[in-house]
Design an enzyme around this catalytic site. Structure first.
Site, PDB file in Angstrom:
ATOM      1  N   TYR A   1      47.657  56.579  34.372  1.00 37.55           N
ATOM      2  CA  TYR A   1      47.377  55.470  35.277  1.00 37.55           C
ATOM      3  C   TYR A   1      47.924  55.774  36.668  1.00 37.55           C
ATOM      4  O   TYR A   1      47.236  55.601  37.680  1.00 37.55           O
ATOM      5  CB  TYR A   1      47.994  54.185  34.720  1.00 37.55           C
ATOM      6  CG  TYR A   1      47.890  53.002  35.641  1.00 37.55           C
ATOM      7  CD1 TYR A   1      46.659  52.418  35.917  1.00 37.55           C
ATOM      8  CD2 TYR A   1      49.032  52.461  36.242  1.00 37.55           C
ATOM      9  CE1 TYR A   1      46.568  51.326  36.770  1.00 37.55           C
ATOM     10  CE2 TYR A   1      48.945  51.368  37.079  1.00 37.55           C
ATOM     11  CZ  TYR A   1      47.717  50.811  37.349  1.00 37.55           C
ATOM     12  OH  TYR A   1      47.627  49.729  38.193  1.00 37.55           O
TER      13      TYR A   1
ATOM     14  N   ASP B   1      29.133  47.264  40.336  1.00 40.24           N
ATOM     15  CA  ASP B   1      29.775  48.340  39.569  1.00 40.24           C
ATOM     16  C   ASP B   1      30.277  49.371  40.561  1.00 40.24           C
ATOM     17  O   ASP B   1      29.489  50.139  41.129  1.00 40.24           O
ATOM     18  CB  ASP B   1      28.772  48.956  38.594  1.00 40.24           C
ATOM     19  CG  ASP B   1      29.373  50.082  37.762  1.00 40.24           C
ATOM     20  OD1 ASP B   1      30.546  50.439  37.991  1.00 40.24           O
ATOM     21  OD2 ASP B   1      28.659  50.619  36.895  1.00 40.24           O
TER      22      ASP B   1
END
Length: 280
Positions: free
Chosen positions: A127, A36
């Site tokens: 983004y 992660d």
């Protein structure tokens, strides 16, 4: 050379594995279940245990429209915070970092010419903003890095425009596609080959841009994808196809030809890709 691919289950991550398998090059590929990237402690433990020397950082949040709303926190966590954590780990363990960015870091307001790597940035969607933050983190913490911007990505694994068009053609006899957004499509194979080329040839560290050569609109791209399909493709303006995130009308980036890498023309790359998926 110990190689780590983050985002191993993603579109580019899987292409990278396929390419390295072909070349019989050993690597480790980690997706969120194994690594992660937003968890600094887990990243530290992984790097301490595995000591990667090259990190192809393919992990990213790429749901561009969702990033404008419900996905905004996830977008920033993965693309900005996660990249910062990876960059810090690469700096600590002296690993070369290859970070994949986007044409959306530019404002997309031009009507001609090419965006050069050092041109002013001005992302107009979330983004693009978070990918630019990722770029800045890489440059802040790492001495050994390649930032590679790309655009209009498609490939064998994952969701992309080519698959969307082919699937829609199965159930429609007419499709409308925006014709006033111009850019350069990118096959994941080309992108994977380019970033490994940079590493293998020890090209000077810095910011590079990679897509297929030549330019087209989404409409022209769709027409080429569907030219052998019994479906009519009609051009429409962006005003007729609103999206949550801003899409630039013009996002043609200068390609890094000074590296010696040969970029395929976009039609040639598309035809090769489609012949491969047809065979399978």
């Amino acid at each position: 050379m110990k190689i780590l691919i983050t985002g191993g289950n993603g579109q580019l991550g899987q292409e990278m594995q396929h390419l390295l398998d072909e070349r019989q090059i050993a690597y480790q590929a980690a997706d969120v279940k194994q690594l992660d990237i937003t968890n600094a402690e887990q990243v530290e433990q992984y790097f301490a245990a595995n000591r990667p020397e090259v990190v192809y950082h393919c992990a990213a949040y790429t749901a561009v429209d969702k990033a404008e709303g419900e996905g905004k926190k996830a977008d920033e966590l993965v693309n900005a915070v996660g990249t910062k954590i990876i960059a810090q780990a690469c700096a600590k363990y002296n690993a070369l970092l290859v970070y994949i960015s986007t044409d959306y870091v530019f404002d997309g307001t031009r009507t001609s010419g090419e965006y050069l790597p050092n041109d002013p940035k001005g992302p107009r969607n979330e983004y693009g903003r978070t990918k630019l933050l990722g770029e800045q983190a890489v440059q802040q913490y790492c001495d050994k890095y390649y930032i590679v911007r790309t655009a209009w990505v498609y490939g064998q694994w994952g969701h992309n425009f080519v698959y969307t068009m082919l699937n829609l053609a199965k159930t429609h006899d007419k499709l409308t596609v925006v014709s006033d957004q111009v850019g350069r499509p990118t096959w994941t194979r080309t992108l994977a080959e380019f970033i490994t080329y940079l590493v293998d040839n020890q090209v000077a560290y810095g910011v590079y841009q990679c897509s297929s050569d030549g330019t087209c609109s989404w409409y022209e791209f769709a027409c080429e994808i569907l030219k052998d399909q019994p479906v009519k493709v009609l051009p429409v303006s962006s005003d007729e196809y609103p999206t949550a995130a801003f899409r630039p009308h013009y996002s043609v980036m200068h390609l890094a030809k000074e590296t010696g890498f040969k970029f395929p023309m976009w039609k040639d790359a598309l035809h090769e890709f489609m012949s491969q998926i047809e065979d399978k």
